[in-house]
Scaffold this motif. Structure first.
Motif, short mmCIF file in Angstrom:
data_model
loop_
_atom_site.label_atom_id
_atom_site.label_comp_id
_atom_site.label_asym_id
_atom_site.label_seq_id
_atom_site.Cartn_x
_atom_site.Cartn_y
_atom_site.Cartn_z
N ARG A 104 0.83 -1.20 0.00
CA ARG A 104 0.00 0.00 0.00
C ARG A 104 0.86 1.25 0.00
NH1 ARG A 104 -2.17 3.88 3.20
NH2 ARG A 104 -4.41 4.32 3.05
N ASP A 107 -8.93 4.44 1.39
CA ASP A 107 -8.98 3.04 0.99
C ASP A 107 -10.13 2.78 0.02
OD1 ASP A 107 -6.87 2.40 2.72
OD2 ASP A 107 -8.23 2.00 4.39
N ASP A 161 -0.44 2.21 7.36
CA ASP A 161 -1.18 3.41 7.00
C ASP A 161 -0.22 4.59 6.92
OD1 ASP A 161 -0.72 4.11 9.68
OD2 ASP A 161 -2.77 4.74 10.05
N LYS A 205 -13.54 -0.97 7.06
CA LYS A 205 -12.83 -1.52 5.91
C LYS A 205 -13.36 -2.89 5.56
CE LYS A 205 -8.14 -2.32 4.15
NZ LYS A 205 -6.70 -2.27 4.46
#
Length: 234
Positions: free
Chosen positions: A83, A110, A191, A214
């Motif tokens: 990510r 996201d 994150d 999420k």
């Protein structure tokens, strides 16, 4: 004048969903999951552009009609293995194309949080626009937390005071965020706020709610479907 941009890292496969189709393309209310995140971001008047960072070999994106978002939506096929790498690649590519200035705000969201509301997004922007660091949506932890050993036996109970569950969007200025991600390339943060923290900064927590969860497992998909259908058919 400072502008607001959003970036959605969407280069992952979503392996925990037990689906051959990447998670962001699974259907919710007859639309791919990522559509709902894009839709909420698109209708915020302060947001200039939405960058969707796709895997270089993504063959699914072009199968859908995104024309209703064409005035803001920009797809970038430069996703990475993680990510953080996808976010870094997306920011770097956008800057190279002359689309972002160093002082602009970046909201990273996201693809798998399709239940973000316009009110949550507006609250985040309003409370952070003049902040020196930036911050993120989050919810205070209300459940009792247990720490386990490798045999899944409780070793102790974690105190929950001042504990928050991080959500997205997470909002930081381009210059700070790119520096944090470059610094944290080998640290595997999950994150963007964690990368900011590693530089010694303290992101601000903006209280959200549990609906902005999420989608990780198949059961989450059913709950998100229910929430979105109820919103679309009040």
């Amino acid at each position: 004048m400072t502008k607001f941009f959003t970036l959605i890292p969407a280069a992952g496969s979503g392996s925990r969903m037990s689906s051959e189709l990447p998670k962001q393309y699974l259907y919710l209310d007859n639309k791919p999951m990522i559509y709902h995140s894009i839709n909420t971001l698109y209708h915020n008047q302060l947001i200039t552009s939405i960058f969707v960072v796709l895997a270089p070999d993504d063959c699914d994106w072009i199968k859908y009609d995104w024309s209703e978002f064409s005035s803001k939506l920009i797809a970038l096929n430069c996703g990475g293995a993680t990510r953080a790498e996808s976010v870094l690649n997306g920011l770097t590519t956008a800057k190279q194309k002359g689309l972002i200035d160093t002082n602009d705000w970046i909201l990273v969201h996201d693809a798998a949080r399709p239940c973000l509301t316009a009110a949550q997004l507006e609250k985040l922007i309003n409370e952070l626009t003049h902040d020196e660091v930036g911050g993120l949506l989050a919810v205070p932890v209300s459940d009792t937390l247990k720490r386990s050993n490798i045999q899944d036996r409780v070793t102790h109970t974690e105190p929950r005071e001042n504990l928050w569950q991080a959500q997205t969007p997470q909002m930081f200025r381009y210059e700070l965020l790119i520096k944090a991600l470059q610094n944290a390339e080998k640290l595997h943060f999950t994150d963007d706020a964690s990368a900011i923290e590693a530089l010694g900064f303290h992101p601000k927590l903006i209280q959200s709610d549990a609906y902005n969860f999420k989608v990780t497992y198949p059961r989450d998909l059913a709950l998100a479907e229910l929430i979105i259908q109820q919103r679309n058919n009040p």
